[in-house]
Design a protein around this motif. Structure first.
Motif, PDB file in Angstrom:
ATOM      1  N   ASP A 281     -11.754   9.157   7.618  1.00  0.00           N
ATOM      2  CA  ASP A 281     -11.673   7.873   6.904  1.00  0.00           C
ATOM      3  C   ASP A 281     -10.562   6.965   7.410  1.00  0.00           C
ATOM      4  O   ASP A 281      -9.959   6.224   6.628  1.00  0.00           O
ATOM      5  N   ALA A 282     -10.246   7.018   8.717  1.00  0.00           N
ATOM      6  CA  ALA A 282      -9.267   6.103   9.302  1.00  0.00           C
ATOM      7  C   ALA A 282     -10.019   4.931   9.926  1.00  0.00           C
ATOM      8  O   ALA A 282     -10.878   5.122  10.787  1.00  0.00           O
ATOM      9  N   PHE A 283      -9.705   3.711   9.478  1.00  0.00           N
ATOM     10  CA  PHE A 283     -10.415   2.524   9.926  1.00  0.00           C
ATOM     11  C   PHE A 283      -9.440   1.406  10.249  1.00  0.00           C
ATOM     12  O   PHE A 283      -8.386   1.291   9.628  1.00  0.00           O
ATOM     13  N   LEU A 284      -9.823   0.576  11.213  1.00  0.00           N
ATOM     14  CA  LEU A 284      -9.200  -0.731  11.381  1.00  0.00           C
ATOM     15  C   LEU A 284     -10.014  -1.649  10.483  1.00  0.00           C
ATOM     16  O   LEU A 284     -11.243  -1.683  10.586  1.00  0.00           O
ATOM     17  N   SER A 285      -9.368  -2.366   9.612  1.00  0.00           N
ATOM     18  CA  SER A 285     -10.092  -3.198   8.668  1.00  0.00           C
ATOM     19  C   SER A 285      -9.646  -4.647   8.794  1.00  0.00           C
ATOM     20  O   SER A 285      -8.470  -4.961   8.630  1.00  0.00           O
ATOM     21  N   ILE A 286     -10.598  -5.509   9.104  1.00  0.00           N
ATOM     22  CA  ILE A 286     -10.345  -6.940   9.207  1.00  0.00           C
ATOM     23  C   ILE A 286     -11.389  -7.630   8.345  1.00  0.00           C
ATOM     24  O   ILE A 286     -12.580  -7.568   8.645  1.00  0.00           O
ATOM     25  N   ASP A 287     -10.936  -8.266   7.293  1.00  0.00           N
ATOM     26  CA  ASP A 287     -11.836  -8.883   6.325  1.00  0.00           C
ATOM     27  C   ASP A 287     -12.858  -7.848   5.862  1.00  0.00           C
ATOM     28  O   ASP A 287     -12.517  -6.840   5.320  1.00  0.00           O
ATOM     29  N   LEU A 288     -14.144  -8.090   6.127  1.00  0.00           N
ATOM     30  CA  LEU A 288     -15.175  -7.160   5.666  1.00  0.00           C
ATOM     31  C   LEU A 288     -15.618  -6.190   6.756  1.00  0.00           C
ATOM     32  O   LEU A 288     -16.378  -5.277   6.500  1.00  0.00           O
ATOM     33  N   GLU A 289     -15.152  -6.394   7.980  1.00  0.00           N
ATOM     34  CA  GLU A 289     -15.566  -5.520   9.076  1.00  0.00           C
ATOM     35  C   GLU A 289     -14.617  -4.342   9.209  1.00  0.00           C
ATOM     36  O   GLU A 289     -13.405  -4.495   9.173  1.00  0.00           O
ATOM     37  N   LYS A 290     -15.195  -3.165   9.366  1.00  0.00           N
ATOM     38  CA  LYS A 290     -14.395  -1.962   9.541  1.00  0.00           C
ATOM     39  C   LYS A 290     -14.796  -1.290  10.846  1.00  0.00           C
ATOM     40  O   LYS A 290     -15.967  -1.165  11.151  1.00  0.00           O
ATOM     41  N   THR A 291     -13.799  -0.863  11.612  1.00  0.00           N
ATOM     42  CA  THR A 291     -14.032  -0.136  12.851  1.00  0.00           C
ATOM     43  C   THR A 291     -13.409   1.239  12.695  1.00  0.00           C
ATOM     44  O   THR A 291     -12.215   1.346  12.424  1.00  0.00           O
ATOM     45  N   ALA A 292     -14.211   2.271  12.854  1.00  0.00           N
ATOM     46  CA  ALA A 292     -13.717   3.634  12.720  1.00  0.00           C
ATOM     47  C   ALA A 292     -12.801   3.963  13.891  1.00  0.00           C
ATOM     48  O   ALA A 292     -12.979   3.469  15.002  1.00  0.00           O
ATOM     49  N   GLU A 293     -11.820   4.823  13.620  1.00  0.00           N
ATOM     50  CA  GLU A 293     -10.850   5.210  14.637  1.00  0.00           C
ATOM     51  C   GLU A 293     -11.530   5.836  15.854  1.00  0.00           C
ATOM     52  O   GLU A 293     -11.157   5.563  16.990  1.00  0.00           O
ATOM     53  N   ASP A 294     -12.549   6.652  15.628  1.00  0.00           N
ATOM     54  CA  ASP A 294     -13.219   7.289  16.757  1.00  0.00           C
ATOM     55  C   ASP A 294     -14.018   6.290  17.588  1.00  0.00           C
ATOM     56  O   ASP A 294     -14.175   6.460  18.792  1.00  0.00           O
ATOM     57  N   GLU A 295     -14.495   5.200  16.973  1.00  0.00           N
ATOM     58  CA  GLU A 295     -15.173   4.147  17.734  1.00  0.00           C
ATOM     59  C   GLU A 295     -14.183   3.422  18.637  1.00  0.00           C
ATOM     60  O   GLU A 295     -14.492   3.108  19.788  1.00  0.00           O
ATOM     61  N   LEU A 296     -12.990   3.156  18.120  1.00  0.00           N
ATOM     62  CA  LEU A 296     -11.943   2.533  18.938  1.00  0.00           C
ATOM     63  C   LEU A 296     -11.556   3.460  20.089  1.00  0.00           C
ATOM     64  O   LEU A 296     -11.440   3.020  21.237  1.00  0.00           O
ATOM     65  N   ALA A 297     -11.412   4.748  19.800  1.00  0.00           N
ATOM     66  CA  ALA A 297     -11.045   5.710  20.847  1.00  0.00           C
ATOM     67  C   ALA A 297     -12.114   5.772  21.936  1.00  0.00           C
ATOM     68  O   ALA A 297     -11.794   5.870  23.123  1.00  0.00           O
ATOM     69  N   GLU A 298     -13.394   5.696  21.547  1.00  0.00           N
ATOM     70  CA  GLU A 298     -14.478   5.711  22.535  1.00  0.00           C
ATOM     71  C   GLU A 298     -14.422   4.447  23.404  1.00  0.00           C
ATOM     72  O   GLU A 298     -14.619   4.513  24.617  1.00  0.00           O
ATOM     73  N   GLY A 299     -14.109   3.298  22.787  1.00  0.00           N
ATOM     74  CA  GLY A 299     -13.956   2.061  23.550  1.00  0.00           C
ATOM     75  C   GLY A 299     -12.796   2.137  24.531  1.00  0.00           C
ATOM     76  O   GLY A 299     -12.895   1.683  25.676  1.00  0.00           O
ATOM     77  N   ILE A 300     -11.703   2.739  24.095  1.00  0.00           N
ATOM     78  CA  ILE A 300     -10.540   2.901  24.976  1.00  0.00           C
ATOM     79  C   ILE A 300     -10.879   3.836  26.127  1.00  0.00           C
ATOM     80  O   ILE A 300     -10.473   3.610  27.273  1.00  0.00           O
ATOM     81  N   LEU A 301     -11.654   4.882  25.860  1.00  0.00           N
ATOM     82  CA  LEU A 301     -12.068   5.794  26.931  1.00  0.00           C
ATOM     83  C   LEU A 301     -12.905   5.048  27.974  1.00  0.00           C
ATOM     84  O   LEU A 301     -12.701   5.215  29.184  1.00  0.00           O
ATOM     85  N   GLN A 302     -13.812   4.193  27.516  1.00  0.00           N
ATOM     86  CA  GLN A 302     -14.619   3.397  28.443  1.00  0.00           C
ATOM     87  C   GLN A 302     -13.738   2.436  29.245  1.00  0.00           C
ATOM     88  O   GLN A 302     -13.947   2.228  30.435  1.00  0.00           O
ATOM     89  N   ALA A 303     -12.738   1.851  28.577  1.00  0.00           N
ATOM     90  CA  ALA A 303     -11.806   0.947  29.268  1.00  0.00           C
ATOM     91  C   ALA A 303     -11.012   1.702  30.330  1.00  0.00           C
ATOM     92  O   ALA A 303     -10.770   1.196  31.430  1.00  0.00           O
ATOM     93  N   LYS A 304     -10.618   2.925  30.003  1.00  0.00           N
ATOM     94  CA  LYS A 304      -9.866   3.758  30.948  1.00  0.00           C
ATOM     95  C   LYS A 304     -10.686   4.001  32.212  1.00  0.00           C
ATOM     96  O   LYS A 304     -10.172   3.922  33.326  1.00  0.00           O
ATOM     97  N   LEU A 305     -11.963   4.293  32.034  1.00  0.00           N
ATOM     98  CA  LEU A 305     -12.847   4.492  33.179  1.00  0.00           C
ATOM     99  C   LEU A 305     -13.010   3.202  33.979  1.00  0.00           C
ATOM    100  O   LEU A 305     -13.028   3.216  35.211  1.00  0.00           O
ATOM    101  N   PHE A 306     -13.105   2.077  33.269  1.00  0.00           N
ATOM    102  CA  PHE A 306     -13.293   0.786  33.941  1.00  0.00           C
ATOM    103  C   PHE A 306     -12.078   0.403  34.781  1.00  0.00           C
ATOM    104  O   PHE A 306     -12.214   0.010  35.935  1.00  0.00           O
ATOM    105  N   VAL A 307     -10.877   0.502  34.211  1.00  0.00           N
ATOM    106  CA  VAL A 307      -9.683   0.081  34.962  1.00  0.00           C
ATOM    107  C   VAL A 307      -9.396   1.005  36.132  1.00  0.00           C
ATOM    108  O   VAL A 307      -8.708   0.629  37.074  1.00  0.00           O
TER     109      VAL A 307
END
Length: 153
Positions: A75-101
């Motif tokens: 239940d760890a989320f980034l919360s901005i207004d009504l949108e919530k991003t789960a911590e594991d979704e952010l981590a997956e995005g960072i992993l993709q960014a790591k591969l890209f850079v």
């Protein structure tokens, strides 16, 4: 000093499942390879079946003892207004960014995030620390490279 139990985590419809069925905790010797669990602790100082909130995955065994990898906080989320991003979704995005850079001979060393509500709608800002592969210092990046990296995220 403490007794550890493991509550199986079902990623799909976790809330619905927990309402419909009773999920039994399992002992250390009964965890299954590849399965995710929430850690439950009972201690001599009075904690009784305390849900720590850490989600762990069994990744292998060493001398018949299971080895765990930390997956995320429950239940760890980034919360901005009504949108919530789960911590594991952010981590997956960072992993993709790591591969890209990596294509630019860069390593993603560390990152953090912050919420910026100075504009409407609010948004999340990611701060990334990059370094050149094989170097100890931060790179001097051209605007072209920075724009290409940022626009791909």
């Amino acid at each position: 000093m403490a007794y550890f139990e493991f509550l199986p985590v079902h990623e799909n419809n976790e809330e619905e499942r927990s309402k419909k069925e009773v999920i039994e905790v399992v002992d250390l010797v009964n965890v299954k390879l590849g399965q995710c669990y929430e850690l439950v602790v009972t201690s001599f100082i009075g904690l009784y079946r305390y849900k720590v909130g850490d989600i762990l995955k069994v990744t292998g065994y060493h001398n018949n003892a299971p080895q765990f990898q930390f997956v995320r906080r429950k239940d760890a989320f980034l919360s901005i207004d009504l949108e919530k991003t789960a911590e594991d979704e952010l981590a997956e995005g960072i992993l993709q960014a790591k591969l890209f850079v990596g294509q630019f001979q860069l390593q993603l060393v560390d990152y953090t995030s912050a919420v910026d509500i100075s504009l409407i709608p609010g948004h999340c800002i990611l701060f990334c620390e990059l370094k050149m592969e094989g170097s100890r210092k931060s790179p001097e990046l051209s605007d072209r490279v920075v724009n290409k990296v940022v626009s791909s995220w």
